[in-house]
Design a protein around this motif. Structure first.
Motif, PDB file in Angstrom:
ATOM      1  N   PHE A 327       0.846  -1.235  -0.032  1.00 50.79           N
ATOM      2  CA  PHE A 327      -0.041  -0.184   0.038  1.00 50.79           C
ATOM      3  C   PHE A 327       0.878   1.152   0.196  1.00 50.79           C
ATOM      4  O   PHE A 327       0.549   2.176  -0.758  1.00 50.79           O
ATOM      5  CB  PHE A 327      -1.040  -0.042   1.255  1.00 50.79           C
ATOM      6  CG  PHE A 327      -2.016  -1.227   0.844  1.00 50.79           C
ATOM      7  CD1 PHE A 327      -2.930  -1.126  -0.311  1.00 50.79           C
ATOM      8  CD2 PHE A 327      -3.415  -1.011   1.776  1.00 50.79           C
ATOM      9  CE1 PHE A 327      -3.807  -2.191  -0.074  1.00 50.79           C
ATOM     10  CE2 PHE A 327      -4.569  -1.676   2.357  1.00 50.79           C
ATOM     11  CZ  PHE A 327      -5.054  -2.153   1.082  1.00 50.79           C
ATOM     12  N   GLY A 328       2.016   1.288   0.314  1.00 51.22           N
ATOM     13  CA  GLY A 328       3.298   2.133   0.950  1.00 51.22           C
ATOM     14  C   GLY A 328       3.460   2.385  -0.398  1.00 51.22           C
ATOM     15  O   GLY A 328       3.537   3.980  -0.477  1.00 51.22           O
ATOM     16  N   LYS A 329       3.419   1.502  -1.113  1.00 52.51           N
ATOM     17  CA  LYS A 329       4.860   2.039  -2.568  1.00 52.51           C
ATOM     18  C   LYS A 329       3.525   2.882  -3.351  1.00 52.51           C
ATOM     19  O   LYS A 329       3.500   3.835  -4.036  1.00 52.51           O
ATOM     20  CB  LYS A 329       4.453   0.590  -3.606  1.00 52.51           C
ATOM     21  CG  LYS A 329       5.583  -0.113  -2.580  1.00 52.51           C
ATOM     22  CD  LYS A 329       6.393  -1.271  -3.137  1.00 52.51           C
ATOM     23  CE  LYS A 329       7.566  -1.809  -2.035  1.00 52.51           C
ATOM     24  NZ  LYS A 329       7.800  -3.390  -2.807  1.00 52.51           N
ATOM     25  N   PHE A 330       2.171   2.239  -3.188  1.00 56.32           N
ATOM     26  CA  PHE A 330       1.306   3.954  -4.054  1.00 56.32           C
ATOM     27  C   PHE A 330       1.196   4.768  -2.974  1.00 56.32           C
ATOM     28  O   PHE A 330       0.755   5.774  -3.722  1.00 56.32           O
ATOM     29  CB  PHE A 330       0.046   2.914  -4.079  1.00 56.32           C
ATOM     30  CG  PHE A 330      -1.317   3.430  -4.464  1.00 56.32           C
ATOM     31  CD1 PHE A 330      -1.674   4.223  -5.635  1.00 56.32           C
ATOM     32  CD2 PHE A 330      -2.899   3.685  -3.189  1.00 56.32           C
ATOM     33  CE1 PHE A 330      -2.721   5.181  -5.631  1.00 56.32           C
ATOM     34  CE2 PHE A 330      -3.340   4.944  -3.680  1.00 56.32           C
ATOM     35  CZ  PHE A 330      -3.491   5.615  -4.989  1.00 56.32           C
ATOM     36  N   GLY A 331       1.341   4.786  -1.936  1.00 53.71           N
ATOM     37  CA  GLY A 331       0.562   6.028  -1.275  1.00 53.71           C
ATOM     38  C   GLY A 331       1.268   6.024   0.720  1.00 53.71           C
ATOM     39  O   GLY A 331       0.532   5.129   1.038  1.00 53.71           O
ATOM     40  N   ASP A 332       0.988   6.853   0.908  1.00 48.82           N
ATOM     41  CA  ASP A 332       1.423   7.303   2.277  1.00 48.82           C
ATOM     42  C   ASP A 332       0.286   7.208   3.614  1.00 48.82           C
ATOM     43  O   ASP A 332       0.283   6.472   3.949  1.00 48.82           O
ATOM     44  CB  ASP A 332       2.014   8.351   2.529  1.00 48.82           C
ATOM     45  CG  ASP A 332       3.599   8.207   2.191  1.00 48.82           C
ATOM     46  OD1 ASP A 332       4.756   7.107   2.144  1.00 48.82           O
ATOM     47  OD2 ASP A 332       4.605   9.149   2.234  1.00 48.82           O
ATOM     48  N   GLY A 541       1.766   7.433 -11.053  1.00 48.11           N
ATOM     49  CA  GLY A 541       3.427   6.922  -9.680  1.00 48.11           C
ATOM     50  C   GLY A 541       1.921   7.423  -8.224  1.00 48.11           C
ATOM     51  O   GLY A 541       1.491   7.622  -8.118  1.00 48.11           O
ATOM     52  N   LYS A 542       3.431   7.328  -7.939  1.00 51.74           N
ATOM     53  CA  LYS A 542       3.120   7.432  -5.805  1.00 51.74           C
ATOM     54  C   LYS A 542       2.203   8.862  -5.848  1.00 51.74           C
ATOM     55  O   LYS A 542       0.996   8.858  -5.373  1.00 51.74           O
ATOM     56  CB  LYS A 542       4.412   7.687  -5.679  1.00 51.74           C
ATOM     57  CG  LYS A 542       4.243   7.174  -3.713  1.00 51.74           C
ATOM     58  CD  LYS A 542       5.254   7.172  -3.318  1.00 51.74           C
ATOM     59  CE  LYS A 542       5.088   6.822  -1.699  1.00 51.74           C
ATOM     60  NZ  LYS A 542       5.889   6.545  -0.579  1.00 51.74           N
ATOM     61  N   GLY A 543       1.955   9.982  -6.627  1.00 52.28           N
ATOM     62  CA  GLY A 543       1.576  10.407  -6.756  1.00 52.28           C
ATOM     63  C   GLY A 543       1.059  10.803  -7.273  1.00 52.28           C
ATOM     64  O   GLY A 543      -0.582  12.081  -6.387  1.00 52.28           O
ATOM     65  N   TYR A 544      -0.351  10.498  -7.365  1.00 52.49           N
ATOM     66  CA  TYR A 544      -1.821   9.538  -8.115  1.00 52.49           C
ATOM     67  C   TYR A 544      -2.928   9.969  -6.516  1.00 52.49           C
ATOM     68  O   TYR A 544      -3.714   9.877  -6.357  1.00 52.49           O
ATOM     69  CB  TYR A 544      -1.402   8.516  -9.027  1.00 52.49           C
ATOM     70  CG  TYR A 544      -3.305   8.818  -9.505  1.00 52.49           C
ATOM     71  CD1 TYR A 544      -4.005   9.269 -10.293  1.00 52.49           C
ATOM     72  CD2 TYR A 544      -4.105   8.036  -9.034  1.00 52.49           C
ATOM     73  CE1 TYR A 544      -5.094   9.276 -10.540  1.00 52.49           C
ATOM     74  CE2 TYR A 544      -5.279   7.370  -9.142  1.00 52.49           C
ATOM     75  CZ  TYR A 544      -5.827   8.418 -10.126  1.00 52.49           C
ATOM     76  OH  TYR A 544      -7.289   8.588 -10.891  1.00 52.49           O
ATOM     77  N   GLU A 545      -2.278   9.320  -4.819  1.00 51.92           N
ATOM     78  CA  GLU A 545      -2.868   8.594  -4.599  1.00 51.92           C
ATOM     79  C   GLU A 545      -3.941  10.391  -4.339  1.00 51.92           C
ATOM     80  O   GLU A 545      -5.522   9.938  -3.462  1.00 51.92           O
ATOM     81  CB  GLU A 545      -1.879   9.045  -2.763  1.00 51.92           C
ATOM     82  CG  GLU A 545      -3.034   8.747  -1.613  1.00 51.92           C
ATOM     83  CD  GLU A 545      -2.384   7.895  -0.423  1.00 51.92           C
ATOM     84  OE1 GLU A 545      -2.349   7.360  -0.093  1.00 51.92           O
ATOM     85  OE2 GLU A 545      -0.759   8.547  -0.380  1.00 51.92           O
ATOM     86  N   GLU A 546      -3.388  12.528  -4.218  1.00 50.28           N
ATOM     87  CA  GLU A 546      -4.210  12.680  -3.819  1.00 50.28           C
ATOM     88  C   GLU A 546      -5.195  12.879  -4.437  1.00 50.28           C
ATOM     89  O   GLU A 546      -6.379  13.112  -4.385  1.00 50.28           O
ATOM     90  CB  GLU A 546      -2.807  14.153  -3.968  1.00 50.28           C
ATOM     91  CG  GLU A 546      -4.004  15.587  -3.466  1.00 50.28           C
ATOM     92  CD  GLU A 546      -2.851  16.549  -3.660  1.00 50.28           C
ATOM     93  OE1 GLU A 546      -3.561  17.608  -3.711  1.00 50.28           O
ATOM     94  OE2 GLU A 546      -1.586  16.414  -3.080  1.00 50.28           O
ATOM     95  N   LYS A 547      -5.014  12.598  -6.297  1.00 49.82           N
ATOM     96  CA  LYS A 547      -6.468  12.390  -6.999  1.00 49.82           C
ATOM     97  C   LYS A 547      -7.730  11.321  -6.527  1.00 49.82           C
ATOM     98  O   LYS A 547      -8.639  12.017  -7.112  1.00 49.82           O
ATOM     99  CB  LYS A 547      -5.326  12.160  -8.224  1.00 49.82           C
ATOM    100  CG  LYS A 547      -4.479  13.738  -8.666  1.00 49.82           C
ATOM    101  CD  LYS A 547      -4.391  13.225 -10.555  1.00 49.82           C
ATOM    102  CE  LYS A 547      -3.352  14.327 -10.628  1.00 49.82           C
ATOM    103  NZ  LYS A 547      -2.888  14.623 -11.858  1.00 49.82           N
ATOM    104  N   TYR A 548      -6.623  10.642  -6.529  1.00 50.88           N
ATOM    105  CA  TYR A 548      -7.290   9.205  -5.673  1.00 50.88           C
ATOM    106  C   TYR A 548      -8.904   9.100  -5.092  1.00 50.88           C
ATOM    107  O   TYR A 548      -9.381   9.390  -4.916  1.00 50.88           O
ATOM    108  CB  TYR A 548      -6.193   7.771  -5.348  1.00 50.88           C
ATOM    109  CG  TYR A 548      -7.432   6.917  -5.254  1.00 50.88           C
ATOM    110  CD1 TYR A 548      -8.424   6.057  -5.623  1.00 50.88           C
ATOM    111  CD2 TYR A 548      -7.303   6.345  -3.770  1.00 50.88           C
ATOM    112  CE1 TYR A 548      -8.830   4.622  -5.699  1.00 50.88           C
ATOM    113  CE2 TYR A 548      -8.297   4.779  -3.047  1.00 50.88           C
ATOM    114  CZ  TYR A 548      -8.769   4.112  -4.172  1.00 50.88           C
ATOM    115  OH  TYR A 548      -9.359   3.277  -3.745  1.00 50.88           O
TER     116      TYR A 548
END
Length: 597
Positions: A327-332, A541-548
């Protein structure tokens, strides 16, 4: 003391919500408080003067509704957890009746509110929802007003809600009571033991075909023995629903389900069309699996069996660590949240008798927590299920700053977040696999999801739509239910199995859920929709978490078509989106066929 991964508990903590389980005094006090909040909400509606164009007290009414609604959700979740962890908890069953009655009272009060807002002049209403205090709730307010047009008078709707306690929801409780008494005999080490439905279900993933066959034979006997009683339950539950539809003048049995899921019939039809047009690769997968298992054609009880003997197992600690890491590799945010859930004992995973089958996630809005229920037995599939349910919980967490009345997202988008989390873990496991047998096993696990969503759930949808059409004409016999189910399974699986499960209509809880009709197609929607989101996440990449997280925040205040347009630039009423998602699943099949040829 903070828990370390080696000491994660496999049982959840409900005492932090309400101490004392089903005997909790605090919970009884909470139920009394909820009842008072519902009465306060009712009184505010009766005294409301909506003649002006200003707020005119609607904000206060909605605030009282939100308090009552959150309190009721807290109570419903607690009782669901009590019933799931111990099917013999008589007190929990009694509490379920109280909570159901409170839900009926709140629904009746909501009906009165709906009728009140329906009587407001269009220009006055437009001014009202554009008011700065109500503007953020404009979507759900307009939705309630629009749906109120299709309802009966407030007196008739109130009567329906009152009658539903025993005449509708009571049938769901009847089903739960029947299932809680079911036992499946099974010989283990020369000794016969009685398995709960959940424990027996786990045996269908055994490597030993004789074990699967023996369990399935007893499984069919158990459901067959109770078939008449269960058929009566299904007929009366659906009969009540259809009677209400008829009174309201609703001819389409899917009307309520589509409105609940904020989804158009056009979107649903095009989704199933694309799936039906792409069955061939998945039939090829089932043929190859049959070959690997040494049989000419798969039986129903072979569907969950592993095609290859991969010795890879995950203890609960290892499964938790794997999920948190990837999960951490997707987002913190997602990773930290999962760790919080494990440390906080939000998860009931122990394998023991007396538990309800299956898995679920439920939220406690007043405690800002969730609880996850499952039965863990060291398989990769268990890790996958755990990730799935944590995805549900994260969806609730992601909406923590959203207005509570905008947090009521539908089932189809709920399944999006869960499947997204599951896909993260599936891809990570495959990428790490070294042995060919492990790669095959993990690919198969991914493809099994496609089989479930494109075939199993398609069969449920076909069965349920046809059953409801026949039920309009009268009671449907057990024999006819079996015929409808087997026909639906043959069509959905493209006649690729040697034996089907005609009693599936009895063994599947989802047909008996009274709150949400057609508890099937939203799973398939969520699966494919999540693949579209996941593809975007892989690109960015990882920065997508905010959009998600932004997408998740909108799930309670948009239609699915609007959601896809805003966040993915996709048109769900066209084949392109669905075909691209199905193509991703077909790639998995092609790779599996290559590895196993």
């Amino acid at each position: 003391m903070l828990l370390t991964p080696s000491t994660y508990s496999m049982t959840w903590d409900l005492d932090v919500i309400f101490p004392g389980g089903s005997s909790s005094k605090e919970f009884r006090d909470h139920l009394e408080k909820v009842e008072k909040e519902i009465h306060s909400f009712e009184a505010s509606i009766k005294s409301w003067d909506a003649s002006g164009s200003e707020d005119s007290g609607l904000s206060d009414i909605l605030e009282k509704f939100q308090k009552a609604d959150s309190g009721l959700e807290q109570a419903e979740s607690f009782v669901s957890c009590l019933q799931a962890q111990n099917t013999d908890d008589v007190n929990a069953n009694e509490l379920r009746g109280i909570v159901t009655a409170l839900a009926s009272q709140l629904n009746t009060a909501l009906t009165h509110l709906d009728k009140a807002i329906l009587e407001i002049d269009d220009s006055v209403w437009k001014s009202l929802v554009e008011n700065e205090h109500l503007n953020e709730l404009s979507f759900i307010l307009n939705e309630r007003r629009r749906q109120a047009v299709d309802k009966l008078s407030k007196e008739e709707e109130a009567l329906i809600n009152d009658l539903a306690v025993d005449g509708y929801h009571g049938w769901e409780e009847m089903y739960d009571a029947i299932v809680s008494q079911l036992c499946i005999p099974f010989k283990e080490n020369g000794k016969e033991v009685l398995l709960s439905v959940g424990q027996a279900q786990n045996k269908f993933s055994s490597l030993d075909r004789q074990v699967r066959k023996n369990v399935f034979d007893e499984w069919e006997k158990a459901w067959g023995k109770n078939a008449e009683l269960i058929a009566t339950t299904l007929n009366h539950l659906s009969g009540f629903r259809l009677a209400v539809y008829k009174k309201r003048g609703w001819n389409d049995v899917l009307k309520e389900a589509l409105e609940y899921n904020r989804m158009s019939k056009e979107t649903l039809d095009i989704m199933w069309k694309v799936i039906s047009d792409n069955k061939k690769p998945f039939v090829e997968f089932l043929k190859r699996k049959a070959h690997l298992l040494g049989v000419e054609k798969l039986n129903w009880y072979d569907l969950d069996a592993p095609a290859t003997d991969s010795s890879k197992t995950y203890t609960y600690r290892e499964g938790a660590a794997f999920i948190i890491d990837h999960f951490g590799k997707f987002g913190d945010e997602l990773s930290k949240f999962a760790e919080k859930a494990f440390k906080g004992r939000w998860i009931e995973a122990e394998d023991r008798p007396g538990k309800r089958p299956g898995g679920f996630c439920t939220s406690f809005p007043l405690s800002s927590q969730s609880r996850i229920f499952m039965t863990y037995s060291d398989t990769y599939e268990n890790v996958s299920t755990l990730a799935h349910e944590l995805g549900h919980a994260f969806h609730t967490y992601a909406m923590k700053d959203v207005h509570p009345l905008n947090c009521h997202y539908a089932m189809n988008v709920a399944e999006t977040a869960s499947t997204f989390a599951e896909t993260i873990v599936a891809d990570a496991a495959f990428e790490q696999a070294k042995e060919n047998s492990e790669k095959i096993a993990l690919l198969e696990s991914k493809i099994q999801n496609s089989i479930a969503f494109f075939m199993n759930i398609h069969a449920r949808f076909l069965f349920e739509t046809r059953f409801y059409e026949e039920r309009k004409k009268g009671m449907v016999s057990t024999e006819r239910l079996n015929q409808l189910m087997e026909k639906a399974q043959k069509e959905a699986y493209a006649d690729s199995l040697s034996q089907y499960h005609p009693y599936f209509w009895g063994s599947k809880l989802h047909f008996y859920i009274s709150d949400i009709p057609f508890y099937n197609f939203p799973y398939t929607f969520g699966y494919l929709f999540s693949l579209g989101i996941y593809a975007q996440a892989k690109k960015e990449g990882k920065g997508y978490e905010e959009k998600y997280i932004s997408l998740l925040k909108d799930t309670g205040r948009m239609t699915v078509e609007e959601l896809a347009k805003k966040h993915l630039g996709a048109d769900l009423t066209k084949e392109d989106f669905w075909q691209a998602a199905v193509d991703l699943c077909i790639k998995d099949v092609e790779e599996f066929l290559e590895l196993t040829k």
